[in-house]
Scaffold this motif. Sequence first.
Motif: not given
Lengths: 220, 220
Positions: A27-28, A31-32, A34-35, A40, A43-44, A47-48, A50-51, A54, B27-28, B54
Amino acid sequence: MANPAGLPADGVLDLLGLLAYASLTAFFRISDDAALAISLTDKTALAELAVAEFGHFQLLKGRIEELSADPTTVMQPFVAAIDAFHARTAPSDWLEGLVKAYVGDGIAADFYRAVAQVLDPATQGLVQTVLADTGKTEFVVARVREATEADPRLAGRLALWARRLVGEALGQAQRVAADREPLARLLVGGTSSQLGDIGRMFAQLTDAHAARMAALGLAN
Amino acid sequence: MANPAGLPADGVLDLLGLLAYASLTAFFRISDDAALAISLTDKTALAELAVAEFGHFQLLKGRIEELSADPTTVMQPFVAAIDAFHARTAPSDWLEGLVKAYVGDGIAADFYRAVAQVLDPATQGLVQTVLADTGKTEFVVARVREATEADPRLAGRLALWARRLVGEALGQAQRVAADREPLARLLVGGTSSQLGDIGRMFAQLTDAHAARMAALGLAN
Protein backbone atom coordinates in the motif's frame (compact mmCIF):
# COMPACT_ATOMS: atom_id res chain seq x y z
CA MET A 1 -2.67 -28.88 5.68
CA ALA A 2 -5.53 -28.19 8.07
CA ASN A 3 -5.60 -30.31 11.14
CA PRO A 4 -8.69 -32.50 11.62
CA ALA A 5 -10.65 -29.91 13.60
CA GLY A 6 -10.25 -27.41 10.78
CA LEU A 7 -8.15 -25.23 13.06
CA PRO A 8 -5.17 -23.38 11.65
CA ALA A 9 -2.03 -25.46 11.37
CA ASP A 10 1.24 -24.34 12.81
CA GLY A 11 2.71 -21.71 10.57
CA VAL A 12 -0.63 -20.17 9.55
CA LEU A 13 -0.15 -17.19 11.85
CA ASP A 14 3.29 -16.72 10.32
CA LEU A 15 1.74 -16.83 6.87
CA LEU A 16 -0.94 -14.29 7.83
CA GLY A 17 1.69 -12.02 9.37
CA LEU A 18 3.83 -12.24 6.25
CA LEU A 19 0.91 -11.51 3.92
CA ALA A 20 -0.43 -8.71 6.14
CA TYR A 21 2.87 -6.88 6.34
CA ALA A 22 3.50 -7.42 2.62
CA SER A 23 0.06 -5.89 1.83
CA LEU A 24 0.53 -2.94 4.17
CA THR A 25 3.94 -2.21 2.70
CA ALA A 26 2.63 -2.62 -0.84
CA PHE A 27 0.00 0.00 0.00
CA PHE A 28 2.66 2.51 1.03
CA ARG A 29 5.09 1.71 -1.78
CA ILE A 30 2.46 1.79 -4.54
CA SER A 31 1.04 5.08 -3.22
CA ASP A 32 4.56 6.49 -3.31
CA ASP A 33 5.21 5.20 -6.80
CA ALA A 34 1.89 6.59 -8.03
CA ALA A 35 3.26 10.03 -7.28
CA LEU A 36 5.68 9.46 -10.19
CA ALA A 37 2.79 9.26 -12.69
CA ILE A 38 2.42 12.23 -15.01
CA SER A 39 -1.26 11.89 -15.89
CA LEU A 40 -4.02 11.92 -13.32
CA THR A 41 -5.53 8.83 -14.97
CA ASP A 42 -2.38 6.80 -14.37
CA LYS A 43 -1.99 8.22 -10.90
CA THR A 44 -5.54 7.17 -10.06
CA ALA A 45 -5.10 3.68 -11.52
CA LEU A 46 -2.06 3.04 -9.36
CA ALA A 47 -3.73 4.61 -6.31
CA GLU A 48 -6.61 2.14 -6.78
CA LEU A 49 -4.11 -0.72 -6.63
CA ALA A 50 -2.63 0.72 -3.45
CA VAL A 51 -6.08 0.97 -1.87
CA ALA A 52 -6.82 -2.66 -2.84
CA GLU A 53 -3.62 -3.70 -1.04
CA PHE A 54 -4.80 -1.87 2.06
CA GLY A 55 -8.10 -3.76 1.84
CA HIS A 56 -6.15 -7.04 1.79
CA PHE A 57 -4.17 -5.88 4.80
CA GLN A 58 -7.38 -5.18 6.71
CA LEU A 59 -8.80 -8.62 5.90
CA LEU A 60 -5.59 -10.35 6.97
CA LYS A 61 -5.32 -8.26 10.13
CA GLY A 62 -8.95 -9.14 10.95
CA ARG A 63 -8.18 -12.86 10.62
CA ILE A 64 -5.09 -12.52 12.86
CA GLU A 65 -7.27 -10.83 15.48
CA GLU A 66 -9.90 -13.60 15.16
CA LEU A 67 -7.14 -16.04 16.05
CA SER A 68 -6.58 -13.94 19.22
CA ALA A 69 -3.15 -12.82 18.10
CA ASP A 70 -1.68 -9.33 17.96
CA PRO A 71 -1.13 -8.20 14.34
CA THR A 72 1.98 -6.15 15.12
CA THR A 73 3.64 -9.09 16.88
CA VAL A 74 2.68 -11.52 14.12
CA MET A 75 3.98 -9.21 11.37
CA GLN A 76 7.23 -8.37 13.17
CA PRO A 77 9.32 -11.39 11.98
CA PHE A 78 8.79 -10.32 8.34
CA VAL A 79 9.46 -6.60 8.63
CA ALA A 80 13.20 -6.84 7.95
CA ALA A 81 12.91 -9.03 4.83
CA ILE A 82 10.04 -7.05 3.27
CA ASP A 83 11.60 -3.67 4.07
CA ALA A 84 14.91 -4.88 2.61
CA PHE A 85 13.14 -5.98 -0.56
CA HIS A 86 11.61 -2.54 -1.06
CA ALA A 87 14.79 -0.68 -0.12
CA ARG A 88 16.61 -2.62 -2.86
CA THR A 89 13.87 -2.14 -5.46
CA ALA A 90 12.89 1.53 -5.32
CA PRO A 91 11.71 2.36 -8.87
CA SER A 92 13.70 5.14 -10.50
CA ASP A 93 10.81 6.18 -12.73
CA TRP A 94 7.15 5.71 -13.47
CA LEU A 95 7.62 2.71 -15.81
CA GLU A 96 9.74 0.86 -13.28
CA GLY A 97 7.01 1.54 -10.72
CA LEU A 98 4.37 0.14 -13.08
CA VAL A 99 6.40 -2.99 -13.82
CA LYS A 100 7.00 -3.49 -10.10
CA ALA A 101 3.27 -3.24 -9.36
CA TYR A 102 2.47 -5.71 -12.15
CA VAL A 103 5.17 -8.21 -11.24
CA GLY A 104 4.42 -7.93 -7.53
CA ASP A 105 0.67 -8.36 -8.00
CA GLY A 106 1.24 -11.38 -10.25
CA ILE A 107 3.65 -13.13 -7.91
CA ALA A 108 1.39 -12.40 -4.95
CA ALA A 109 -1.60 -13.94 -6.78
CA ASP A 110 0.42 -17.08 -7.68
CA PHE A 111 1.60 -17.36 -4.11
CA TYR A 112 -1.94 -17.02 -2.73
CA ARG A 113 -3.14 -19.72 -5.15
CA ALA A 114 -0.26 -22.02 -4.14
CA VAL A 115 -0.80 -21.65 -0.39
CA ALA A 116 -4.62 -21.83 -0.53
CA GLN A 117 -4.42 -25.63 -0.87
CA VAL A 118 -2.65 -26.15 2.45
CA LEU A 119 -4.89 -23.97 4.61
CA ASP A 120 -7.75 -24.50 7.04
CA PRO A 121 -11.18 -23.55 5.57
CA ALA A 122 -11.47 -20.12 7.24
CA THR A 123 -8.01 -18.98 6.17
CA GLN A 124 -8.57 -20.51 2.74
CA GLY A 125 -11.77 -18.48 2.34
CA LEU A 126 -9.88 -15.33 3.23
CA VAL A 127 -7.14 -16.12 0.73
CA GLN A 128 -9.76 -16.70 -1.99
CA THR A 129 -11.33 -13.31 -1.21
CA VAL A 130 -7.99 -11.56 -1.51
CA LEU A 131 -7.21 -13.49 -4.67
CA ALA A 132 -10.48 -12.43 -6.30
CA ASP A 133 -9.36 -8.85 -5.74
CA THR A 134 -5.98 -9.17 -7.51
CA GLY A 135 -5.38 -8.86 -11.24
CA LYS A 136 -6.21 -5.16 -11.38
CA THR A 137 -2.92 -4.52 -13.12
CA GLU A 138 -3.96 -5.33 -16.67
CA PHE A 139 -3.75 -1.62 -17.58
CA VAL A 140 -0.01 -1.90 -17.00
CA VAL A 141 0.38 -4.20 -20.02
CA ALA A 142 -0.93 -1.54 -22.40
CA ARG A 143 1.15 1.22 -20.80
CA VAL A 144 4.41 -0.72 -20.91
CA ARG A 145 3.81 -1.87 -24.48
CA GLU A 146 3.10 1.71 -25.60
CA ALA A 147 6.29 2.92 -23.96
CA THR A 148 8.54 0.18 -25.40
CA GLU A 149 7.03 0.62 -28.86
CA ALA A 150 7.82 4.34 -28.71
CA ASP A 151 11.34 3.67 -27.43
CA PRO A 152 12.51 0.07 -28.04
CA ARG A 153 15.65 0.52 -25.89
CA LEU A 154 13.36 0.70 -22.86
CA ALA A 155 12.46 -2.98 -23.26
CA GLY A 156 15.97 -4.13 -22.31
CA ARG A 157 16.14 -1.90 -19.26
CA LEU A 158 12.67 -2.93 -18.02
CA ALA A 159 13.37 -6.64 -18.62
CA LEU A 160 16.52 -6.31 -16.50
CA TRP A 161 14.53 -4.46 -13.86
CA ALA A 162 11.88 -7.21 -13.73
CA ARG A 163 14.61 -9.85 -13.36
CA ARG A 164 16.09 -7.86 -10.48
CA LEU A 165 12.69 -7.62 -8.80
CA VAL A 166 12.20 -11.38 -8.91
CA GLY A 167 15.78 -12.05 -7.82
CA GLU A 168 15.42 -9.78 -4.81
CA ALA A 169 12.00 -11.24 -3.95
CA LEU A 170 13.30 -14.81 -4.07
CA GLY A 171 16.38 -13.87 -2.07
CA GLN A 172 14.22 -12.45 0.73
CA ALA A 173 11.80 -15.39 0.46
CA GLN A 174 14.67 -17.88 0.94
CA ARG A 175 15.71 -15.90 4.00
CA VAL A 176 12.19 -16.04 5.43
CA ALA A 177 11.83 -19.78 4.65
CA ALA A 178 15.15 -20.51 6.36
CA ASP A 179 14.21 -18.45 9.44
CA ARG A 180 10.65 -19.61 9.91
CA GLU A 181 10.57 -23.39 10.02
CA PRO A 182 6.79 -23.86 10.70
CA LEU A 183 5.92 -21.52 7.85
CA ALA A 184 8.27 -23.30 5.45
CA ARG A 185 6.76 -26.64 6.48
CA LEU A 186 3.24 -25.32 5.92
CA LEU A 187 4.10 -24.06 2.46
CA VAL A 188 5.27 -27.46 1.25
CA GLY A 189 2.05 -29.12 2.39
CA GLY A 190 2.72 -29.72 6.04
CA THR A 191 4.96 -32.71 5.44
CA SER A 192 8.48 -31.39 5.33
CA SER A 193 10.43 -28.22 4.89
CA GLN A 194 13.12 -29.46 2.58
CA LEU A 195 14.66 -26.52 0.82
CA GLY A 196 14.23 -28.53 -2.39
CA ASP A 197 10.44 -28.40 -2.00
CA ILE A 198 10.51 -24.68 -1.33
CA GLY A 199 12.75 -24.41 -4.38
CA ARG A 200 10.17 -26.22 -6.52
CA MET A 201 7.47 -23.84 -5.32
CA PHE A 202 9.69 -20.90 -6.25
CA ALA A 203 10.33 -22.48 -9.66
CA GLN A 204 6.57 -22.51 -10.32
CA LEU A 205 6.36 -18.86 -9.35
CA THR A 206 9.20 -17.92 -11.70
CA ASP A 207 7.61 -19.87 -14.59
CA ALA A 208 4.44 -17.83 -14.18
CA HIS A 209 6.57 -14.71 -13.98
CA ALA A 210 8.13 -15.55 -17.37
CA ALA A 211 4.63 -15.70 -18.87
CA ARG A 212 3.87 -12.25 -17.46
CA MET A 213 7.08 -10.82 -18.89
CA ALA A 214 6.02 -12.15 -22.30
CA ALA A 215 2.64 -10.41 -21.87
CA LEU A 216 4.47 -7.14 -21.23
CA GLY A 217 6.53 -7.72 -24.38
CA LEU A 218 9.71 -7.97 -22.31
CA ALA A 219 12.29 -10.70 -22.83
CA ASN A 220 12.75 -12.67 -19.61
CA MET B 1 -28.58 27.34 -4.92
CA ALA B 2 -30.02 24.64 -7.16
CA ASN B 3 -31.87 25.89 -10.19
CA PRO B 4 -35.58 24.97 -10.42
CA ALA B 5 -35.04 21.72 -12.35
CA GLY B 6 -32.72 20.45 -9.61
CA LEU B 7 -29.86 20.52 -12.09
CA PRO B 8 -26.43 21.56 -10.93
CA ALA B 9 -25.92 25.30 -10.80
CA ASP B 10 -23.00 26.98 -12.44
CA GLY B 11 -19.93 26.42 -10.36
CA VAL B 12 -20.90 22.94 -9.18
CA LEU B 13 -18.46 21.27 -11.57
CA ASP B 14 -15.79 23.60 -10.24
CA LEU B 15 -16.68 22.61 -6.71
CA LEU B 16 -16.60 18.90 -7.58
CA GLY B 17 -13.24 19.33 -9.31
CA LEU B 18 -11.82 21.18 -6.32
CA LEU B 19 -13.06 18.58 -3.83
CA ALA B 20 -11.96 15.67 -6.06
CA TYR B 21 -8.43 16.94 -6.49
CA ALA B 22 -8.22 17.86 -2.80
CA SER B 23 -9.27 14.30 -1.85
CA LEU B 24 -6.87 12.64 -4.29
CA THR B 25 -4.01 14.79 -3.04
CA ALA B 26 -4.97 14.15 0.59
CA PHE B 27 -4.77 10.42 -0.17
CA PHE B 28 -1.19 10.77 -1.41
CA ARG B 29 -0.04 13.20 1.28
CA ILE B 30 -1.55 11.25 4.19
CA SER B 31 -0.08 7.98 2.86
CA ASP B 32 3.30 9.68 2.73
CA ASP B 33 2.94 11.13 6.20
CA ALA B 34 1.87 7.74 7.58
CA ALA B 35 5.33 6.49 6.69
CA LEU B 36 6.65 8.78 9.46
CA ALA B 37 4.76 6.80 12.13
CA ILE B 38 6.88 4.62 14.38
CA SER B 39 4.26 2.10 15.48
CA LEU B 40 2.33 -0.08 13.06
CA THR B 41 -0.89 0.86 14.87
CA ASP B 42 -0.40 4.56 14.16
CA LYS B 43 0.73 3.83 10.63
CA THR B 44 -2.43 1.82 10.01
CA ALA B 45 -4.69 4.47 11.54
CA LEU B 46 -3.30 7.12 9.21
CA ALA B 47 -3.38 4.76 6.22
CA GLU B 48 -7.10 4.23 6.92
CA LEU B 49 -7.63 7.98 6.69
CA ALA B 50 -5.76 8.06 3.40
CA VAL B 51 -7.92 5.26 2.01
CA ALA B 52 -11.08 7.11 3.13
CA GLU B 53 -9.87 10.16 1.17
CA PHE B 54 -9.44 8.00 -1.91
CA GLY B 55 -13.01 6.76 -1.44
CA HIS B 56 -14.20 10.38 -1.43
CA PHE B 57 -12.19 11.02 -4.58
CA GLN B 58 -13.88 8.09 -6.31
CA LEU B 59 -17.37 9.30 -5.34
CA LEU B 60 -16.62 12.83 -6.54
CA LYS B 61 -15.04 11.56 -9.76
CA GLY B 62 -18.12 9.40 -10.36
CA ARG B 63 -20.41 12.42 -9.99
CA ILE B 64 -18.25 14.46 -12.40
CA GLU B 65 -18.54 11.64 -14.94
CA GLU B 66 -22.33 11.48 -14.40
CA LEU B 67 -22.41 15.14 -15.38
CA SER B 68 -20.65 14.10 -18.62
CA ALA B 69 -17.49 15.97 -17.74
CA ASP B 70 -13.89 14.78 -17.76
CA PRO B 71 -12.49 14.57 -14.20
CA THR B 72 -8.95 15.54 -15.21
CA THR B 73 -10.18 18.68 -16.99
CA VAL B 74 -12.48 19.62 -14.13
CA MET B 75 -9.73 19.16 -11.52
CA GLN B 76 -7.07 21.02 -13.52
CA PRO B 77 -7.91 24.60 -12.38
CA PHE B 78 -7.25 23.59 -8.75
CA VAL B 79 -4.02 21.65 -9.16
CA ALA B 80 -1.72 24.66 -8.69
CA ALA B 81 -3.38 25.94 -5.50
CA ILE B 82 -3.69 22.53 -3.83
CA ASP B 83 -0.18 21.46 -4.80
CA ALA B 84 1.16 24.79 -3.50
CA PHE B 85 -0.64 24.28 -0.20
CA HIS B 86 0.98 20.86 0.30
CA ALA B 87 4.41 22.01 -0.86
CA ARG B 88 4.30 24.73 1.81
CA THR B 89 3.01 22.44 4.56
CA ALA B 90 5.11 19.28 4.39
CA PRO B 91 5.17 17.93 7.97
CA SER B 92 8.65 17.63 9.41
CA ASP B 93 7.68 14.85 11.80
CA TRP B 94 4.94 12.44 12.76
CA LEU B 95 3.14 14.83 15.13
CA GLU B 96 2.99 17.56 12.51
CA GLY B 97 1.57 14.99 10.11
CA LEU B 98 -1.08 13.99 12.65
CA VAL B 99 -2.07 17.60 13.34
CA LYS B 100 -2.25 18.27 9.61
CA ALA B 101 -4.55 15.27 9.08
CA TYR B 102 -6.77 16.38 11.97
CA VAL B 103 -6.95 20.04 10.97
CA GLY B 104 -7.44 19.17 7.29
CA ASP B 105 -10.19 16.64 7.99
CA GLY B 106 -11.97 19.11 10.27
CA ILE B 107 -11.84 22.02 7.84
CA ALA B 108 -12.94 19.75 4.98
CA ALA B 109 -15.95 18.57 7.02
CA ASP B 110 -16.94 22.17 7.90
CA PHE B 111 -16.58 23.15 4.27
CA TYR B 112 -18.73 20.21 3.09
CA ARG B 113 -21.40 21.14 5.63
CA ALA B 114 -21.31 24.79 4.52
CA VAL B 115 -21.59 24.04 0.79
CA ALA B 116 -24.21 21.29 1.15
CA GLN B 117 -26.93 23.94 1.58
CA VAL B 118 -26.34 25.54 -1.80
CA LEU B 119 -26.28 22.36 -3.90
CA ASP B 120 -28.69 20.49 -6.16
CA PRO B 121 -30.14 17.33 -4.51
CA ALA B 122 -27.84 14.81 -6.24
CA THR B 123 -24.66 16.69 -5.40
CA GLN B 124 -25.99 17.36 -1.91
CA GLY B 125 -26.53 13.62 -1.39
CA LEU B 126 -22.97 12.96 -2.45
CA VAL B 127 -21.62 15.61 -0.09
CA GLN B 128 -23.62 14.09 2.78
CA THR B 129 -22.15 10.66 2.01
CA VAL B 130 -18.63 12.03 2.07
CA LEU B 131 -19.40 13.97 5.24
CA ALA B 132 -20.65 10.85 7.03
CA ASP B 133 -17.25 9.33 6.32
CA THR B 134 -15.18 12.14 7.90
CA GLY B 135 -14.34 12.50 11.57
CA LYS B 136 -12.09 9.45 11.68
CA THR B 137 -9.36 11.55 13.21
CA GLU B 138 -10.45 11.40 16.84
CA PHE B 139 -7.47 9.15 17.63
CA VAL B 140 -5.27 12.15 16.85
CA VAL B 141 -6.56 14.04 19.89
CA ALA B 142 -5.29 11.37 22.29
CA ARG B 143 -1.93 11.08 20.50
CA VAL B 144 -1.26 14.82 20.49
CA ARG B 145 -2.32 15.21 24.12
CA GLU B 146 -0.01 12.36 25.17
CA ALA B 147 2.89 13.92 23.32
CA THR B 148 2.38 17.45 24.68
CA GLU B 149 1.92 16.13 28.23
CA ALA B 150 5.22 14.27 27.94
CA ASP B 151 6.94 17.33 26.48
CA PRO B 152 5.03 20.59 27.10
CA ARG B 153 7.32 22.60 24.77
CA LEU B 154 5.77 20.67 21.87
CA ALA B 155 2.43 22.43 22.41
CA GLY B 156 3.82 25.80 21.28
CA ARG B 157 5.45 24.37 18.18
CA LEU B 158 2.33 22.41 17.18
CA ALA B 159 0.03 25.40 17.80
CA LEU B 160 2.23 27.48 15.51
CA TRP B 161 2.15 24.67 12.94
CA ALA B 162 -1.66 24.50 13.04
CA ARG B 163 -1.87 28.27 12.57
CA ARG B 164 0.43 28.01 9.57
CA LEU B 165 -1.72 25.24 8.08
CA VAL B 166 -4.87 27.35 8.31
CA GLY B 167 -3.09 30.44 7.03
CA GLU B 168 -1.77 28.59 3.99
CA ALA B 169 -5.15 26.96 3.36
CA LEU B 170 -6.99 30.30 3.50
CA GLY B 171 -4.38 31.93 1.28
CA GLN B 172 -4.88 29.30 -1.40
CA ALA B 173 -8.66 29.41 -0.92
CA GLN B 174 -8.68 33.20 -1.51
CA ARG B 175 -6.67 32.59 -4.66
CA VAL B 176 -9.18 29.99 -5.88
CA ALA B 177 -12.18 32.20 -5.01
CA ALA B 178 -10.65 35.13 -6.90
CA ASP B 179 -9.87 32.97 -9.96
CA ARG B 180 -13.13 31.05 -10.18
CA GLU B 181 -16.02 33.47 -10.21
CA PRO B 182 -18.89 30.92 -10.64
CA LEU B 183 -17.53 28.80 -7.80
CA ALA B 184 -17.20 31.81 -5.51
CA ARG B 185 -20.78 32.85 -6.38
CA LEU B 186 -22.04 29.33 -5.65
CA LEU B 187 -20.34 29.26 -2.26
CA VAL B 188 -22.07 32.40 -1.06
CA GLY B 189 -25.49 31.04 -1.97
CA GLY B 190 -25.73 31.82 -5.63
CA THR B 191 -26.47 35.49 -5.07
CA SER B 192 -23.16 37.29 -5.20
CA SER B 193 -19.49 36.67 -4.98
CA GLN B 194 -18.51 39.57 -2.79
CA LEU B 195 -15.20 38.86 -1.20
CA GLY B 196 -16.78 39.95 2.06
CA ASP B 197 -19.20 37.00 1.91
CA ILE B 198 -16.40 34.59 1.15
CA GLY B 199 -14.56 36.19 4.04
CA ARG B 200 -17.49 35.49 6.38
CA MET B 201 -17.54 31.87 5.28
CA PHE B 202 -13.82 31.63 6.03
CA ALA B 203 -14.41 33.25 9.42
CA GLN B 204 -16.87 30.46 10.30
CA LEU B 205 -14.30 27.88 9.27
CA THR B 206 -11.61 29.46 11.42
CA ASP B 207 -13.95 29.63 14.44
CA ALA B 208 -14.52 25.88 14.17
CA HIS B 209 -10.77 25.44 13.78
CA ALA B 210 -10.20 27.26 17.08
CA ALA B 211 -12.53 24.76 18.79
CA ARG B 212 -10.50 21.88 17.35
CA MET B 213 -7.25 23.42 18.56
CA ALA B 214 -8.74 23.58 22.05
CA ALA B 215 -9.67 19.87 21.80
CA LEU B 216 -6.05 19.10 20.96
CA GLY B 217 -4.96 21.10 23.99
CA LEU B 218 -3.19 23.63 21.76
CA ALA B 219 -3.50 27.37 22.19
CA ASN B 220 -4.84 28.93 18.99
